[in-house]
Design a protein around this motif. Structure first.
Motif, mmCIF file in Angstrom:
data_model
loop_
_atom_site.group_PDB
_atom_site.id
_atom_site.type_symbol
_atom_site.label_atom_id
_atom_site.label_comp_id
_atom_site.label_asym_id
_atom_site.label_seq_id
_atom_site.Cartn_x
_atom_site.Cartn_y
_atom_site.Cartn_z
ATOM 1 N N ALA A 170 0.834 -1.212 0.000
ATOM 2 C CA ALA A 170 0.000 0.000 0.000
ATOM 3 C C ALA A 170 0.867 1.259 0.000
ATOM 4 O O ALA A 170 0.475 2.301 -0.533
ATOM 5 N N ALA A 171 2.069 1.155 0.591
ATOM 6 C CA ALA A 171 2.978 2.309 0.648
ATOM 7 C C ALA A 171 3.862 2.397 -0.599
ATOM 8 O O ALA A 171 4.792 3.202 -0.646
ATOM 9 N N GLY A 172 3.585 1.547 -1.584
ATOM 10 C CA GLY A 172 4.313 1.642 -2.847
ATOM 11 C C GLY A 172 5.625 0.872 -2.888
ATOM 12 O O GLY A 172 6.414 1.018 -3.820
ATOM 13 N N ILE A 173 5.876 0.045 -1.872
ATOM 14 C CA ILE A 173 7.102 -0.765 -1.855
ATOM 15 C C ILE A 173 6.834 -2.073 -2.606
ATOM 16 O O ILE A 173 5.780 -2.687 -2.454
ATOM 17 N N ASP A 174 7.795 -2.499 -3.408
ATOM 18 C CA ASP A 174 7.637 -3.732 -4.176
ATOM 19 C C ASP A 174 8.011 -4.919 -3.277
ATOM 20 O O ASP A 174 9.159 -5.354 -3.237
ATOM 21 N N ALA A 175 7.013 -5.408 -2.548
ATOM 22 C CA ALA A 175 7.250 -6.450 -1.546
ATOM 23 C C ALA A 175 6.592 -7.753 -1.959
ATOM 24 O O ALA A 175 5.676 -7.768 -2.779
ATOM 25 N N SER A 176 7.068 -8.858 -1.395
ATOM 26 C CA SER A 176 6.332 -10.112 -1.542
ATOM 27 C C SER A 176 6.276 -10.808 -0.194
ATOM 28 O O SER A 176 7.005 -10.454 0.743
ATOM 29 N N PHE A 177 5.375 -11.778 -0.102
ATOM 30 C CA PHE A 177 5.181 -12.526 1.135
ATOM 31 C C PHE A 177 5.535 -13.975 0.856
ATOM 32 O O PHE A 177 5.078 -14.548 -0.134
ATOM 33 N N ALA A 178 6.360 -14.575 1.704
ATOM 34 C CA ALA A 178 6.747 -15.975 1.523
ATOM 35 C C ALA A 178 6.101 -16.813 2.621
ATOM 36 O O ALA A 178 6.492 -16.730 3.787
ATOM 37 N N ALA A 179 5.102 -17.620 2.223
ATOM 38 C CA ALA A 179 4.360 -18.442 3.184
ATOM 39 C C ALA A 179 5.138 -19.713 3.486
ATOM 40 O O ALA A 179 5.588 -20.408 2.574
ATOM 41 N N THR A 180 5.277 -20.025 4.768
ATOM 42 C CA THR A 180 6.047 -21.204 5.175
ATOM 43 C C THR A 180 5.222 -22.187 5.994
ATOM 44 O O THR A 180 5.754 -23.185 6.474
ATOM 45 N N GLY A 181 3.928 -21.893 6.161
ATOM 46 C CA GLY A 181 3.061 -22.792 6.919
ATOM 47 C C GLY A 181 1.759 -23.008 6.179
ATOM 48 O O GLY A 181 1.434 -22.287 5.229
ATOM 49 N N GLN A 182 1.001 -24.001 6.625
ATOM 50 C CA GLN A 182 -0.197 -24.394 5.879
ATOM 51 C C GLN A 182 -1.197 -23.250 5.750
ATOM 52 O O GLN A 182 -1.822 -23.075 4.705
ATOM 53 N N THR A 183 -1.337 -22.444 6.798
ATOM 54 C CA THR A 183 -2.354 -21.395 6.750
ATOM 55 C C THR A 183 -1.980 -20.310 5.741
ATOM 56 O O THR A 183 -2.806 -19.889 4.927
ATOM 57 N N GLY A 184 -0.729 -19.886 5.778
ATOM 58 C CA GLY A 184 -0.276 -18.876 4.825
ATOM 59 C C GLY A 184 -0.392 -19.366 3.391
ATOM 60 O O GLY A 184 -0.709 -18.595 2.477
ATOM 61 N N ILE A 185 -0.145 -20.657 3.181
ATOM 62 C CA ILE A 185 -0.248 -21.220 1.829
ATOM 63 C C ILE A 185 -1.708 -21.276 1.387
ATOM 64 O O ILE A 185 -2.035 -20.975 0.239
ATOM 65 N N MET A 186 -2.617 -21.613 2.314
ATOM 66 C CA MET A 186 -4.046 -21.597 1.961
ATOM 67 C C MET A 186 -4.497 -20.189 1.592
ATOM 68 O O MET A 186 -5.270 -19.991 0.662
ATOM 69 N N ILE A 187 -4.005 -19.191 2.325
ATOM 70 C CA ILE A 187 -4.437 -17.807 2.091
ATOM 71 C C ILE A 187 -3.901 -17.290 0.763
ATOM 72 O O ILE A 187 -4.629 -16.698 -0.022
ATOM 73 N N THR A 188 -2.616 -17.540 0.495
ATOM 74 C CA THR A 188 -1.982 -16.913 -0.669
ATOM 75 C C THR A 188 -1.871 -17.848 -1.864
ATOM 76 O O THR A 188 -1.581 -17.406 -2.964
#
Lengths: 378, 378
Positions: B206-224
């Motif tokens: 939202a602040a304009g930074i080119d970021a990514s999220f790396a999911a390492t658990g089952q919940t994060g993988i389900m979400i993303t």
């Protein structure tokens, strides 16, 4: 070679080969004592590149009938390593067969645990010649449909030593209260953690201490016939598997020598090292180090001075508990006696701890340190 | 609920769902965006006992049509959690079917990851009713011959989110040089590491930074829809899997928010925590903590003061490198606003670091800390 003495290790451990809880055991036909193994280590029969093969020669020499390494044949293990006596090094499986082996061991332990090129064909020909296969690779040979069907047809076993129990769980965080757990830890992989633990275990038994050895890697399991290959378990269960192994090994014993894995300095293996410490919650460490190694093998990380390394291990799980380093086992295989003594003296002066090379000079000093620790803990 | 904002996360990540190297991705029918999930959390729909279900409601509420918990039904998620709006809590699968779900999610995350009792029958009836199954258990439902044959007959998928890539290896020890890796670490499990990482990722975007999220658990993988479940990989490959995930996530980005696992204080999970740190070699940590938790959940280990905990993490892999903690994310879900503010102020005074609860008060403070860190690193 102290073969009689070495054999003592096999005998002491043999009473514990029955399946117990979730610790893996060797199949009956491949239990220590009556094997006739040929070690496959083509192009690699040296202490660093063929750790498994070299340690089998060191600890169960009477069960090794030949080594295959076309780059070192014809020769003997004694000529290649400086110990191991007249065990022949031969260029091919066919030359090894004349020594009537009953099994072929994959003797290399490459990073990542994948089968070295050329080995597949040797394994097939070994099976055709009626040899059992012993492998510590991550890549399970028994899962290969060609090899497993050949093994069935030829009535031989494939023992994938790295296979782990199915029913592992998360550790309880309670450690072991019924005996003392002494764990070997190292400055790097291949720094002598298993060798030191086996030697010290043997020395403790010889000194009348009721000790056991807990094997956590493929080589230790091949030598003793039982254990859990911790680097193969699902990572959630590193602690639980270690705890299970320690508890199964400590029954009725005064002390368990727990073989450590990896190193607190190794980016790739630090998780296994730390997970084992969290699961075992050991009472003391013995630090293993090869003085000539200044940098983590195949990496660029510098090994710090011993006093700093001791500080790192003593505080490894500082949020949970502190764990004292009670002795140092130096691995001086690549030095002469004079230089080895100098390194030992220097390490003793720097750290104030008992220091020795248990392979070169025997285990009296470190066994003494463990006995002192057990006395203080009572 | 900031649904529009939450949905933003799904959209940002959606562009990365294609299979890349050895990172796992959701099957097409279960990619984020069009799912209609019913969450099974019978007797357990609370933030600590049904972390997976509660986080799905938090991050992808428009994809959750109902929650099954007979001990809380009839009710709404808002009534049970204080957020989540009118999503109904129903007593049974049959009651949930009226909301036209297309999938059933096992919403609990029990220690050890084994299927809770009673769930098996609900899964069978879900398959018979044409629902896909989404499970993060260690026990793979797709390996169950009854369930897998039922799934085939009914034309539905079983997505075992904890399945990991086959071709993992040991980490290189090089970390990531092309972008900054910021990892969330915690005082315990369930302390808010994934939630904080997702919120901060979203705030950075939202602040304009080119970021990514790396999911390492089952919940994060389900979400993303993508990631690697690190606690499931063979322990030799914790570092390698983390390194692979970070490198795949950082392509063309300025910063990767890496979801941490376990805790440096947890005897059972410290191996996963440390193995991930060794593999990722992160540039900075964000420390996550629930102020009301004084002891590791289900264990007896005391959580030390924040300044000591920061010291432990900053020195976690001190033999390899030091890693600064640059901000603290407090998880104040069980406090009122006044007490939460007091805790935040107290933590700021003790540690001198930017501190906030990114869920309760937004991500400005911590996003600012990350931006400052990125500025300093350039």
């Amino acid at each position: 070679m102290r073969n009689e003495h070495r054999w003592g290790i096999g005998r002491v451990v043999l009473s514990e080969f029955e399946t117990r809880g979730t610790v893996m055991t060797a199949p009956p036909a491949l239990m220590p004592g009556s094997r006739r193994m040929v070690i496959y280590a083509d192009g690699a029969f040296s202490p660093l590149d063929a750790k498994t093969g070299v340690c089998l020669v060191r600890f169960v020499p009477d069960e090794v009938v030949a080594v295959i390494d076309s780059t070192r044949a014809p020769s003997t293990v004694e000529e290649a390593l400086g110990f191991g006596g007249a065990i022949p090094i031969v260029p091919s499986l066919e030359k090894a067969l004349r020594f009537r082996p009953n099994s072929l061991v994959i003797g290399m332990a490459p990073k990542g645990g994948m089968l070295p090129g050329g080995a597949y064909d040797v394994i097939k020909r070994s099976i055709e010649n009626g040899l059992h296969i012993i492998s510590g690779m991550h890549q399970f040979l028994g899962d290969d449909s060609i090899l497993s069907s050949m093994a069935r047809d030829n009535g031989v076993l494939i023992w994938d030593v790295r296979k782990v129990p199915r029913d592992l769980g998360v550790s309880s965080g309670m450690g072991c209260s019924s005996c003392s757990v002494v764990m070997t830890v190292g400055s790097d992989c291949n720094s002598g953690k298993m060798t030191a633990a086996l030697e010290i275990f043997s020395g403790l038994v010889a000194a009348g201490i009721d000790a056991s050895f807990a094997a956590t890697g493929q080589t230790g399991i091949m030598i003793t016939g039982r254990g859990i290959c911790i680097d193969r378990v699902v990572s959630d269960f590193i602690g639980g598997a270690t705890e299970t192994l320690v508890r199964e090994s400590c029954r009725g014993k005064d002390v368990v020598l727990l073989e450590g894995q990896g190193s607190i300095l190794h980016p790739g293996y630090i998780g296994v090292t730390m997970g084992m410490i969290g699961g075992a919650l050991p009472h003391a460490f013995i630090l293993c180090h090869q003085p000539t190694r200044k940098v983590i093998r195949k990496f660029t990380i510098k090994i710090p001075p011993l006093d700093r390394l001791i500080e790192l291990y003593e505080n490894a799980i500082a949020g949970i508990k502190g764990i004292p380093v009670i002795a140092i086992a130096l691995n001086t295989f690549d030095m002469n006696d004079g230089d080895a003594l100098k390194e030992i003296e220097s390490a003793r002066a720097t750290t104030g701890l008992p220091v020795d090379d248990p392979v070169r000079f025997g285990t009296d000093v470190i066994v003494g340190a463990v006995k002192d620790f057990l006395g203080r803990s009572e």
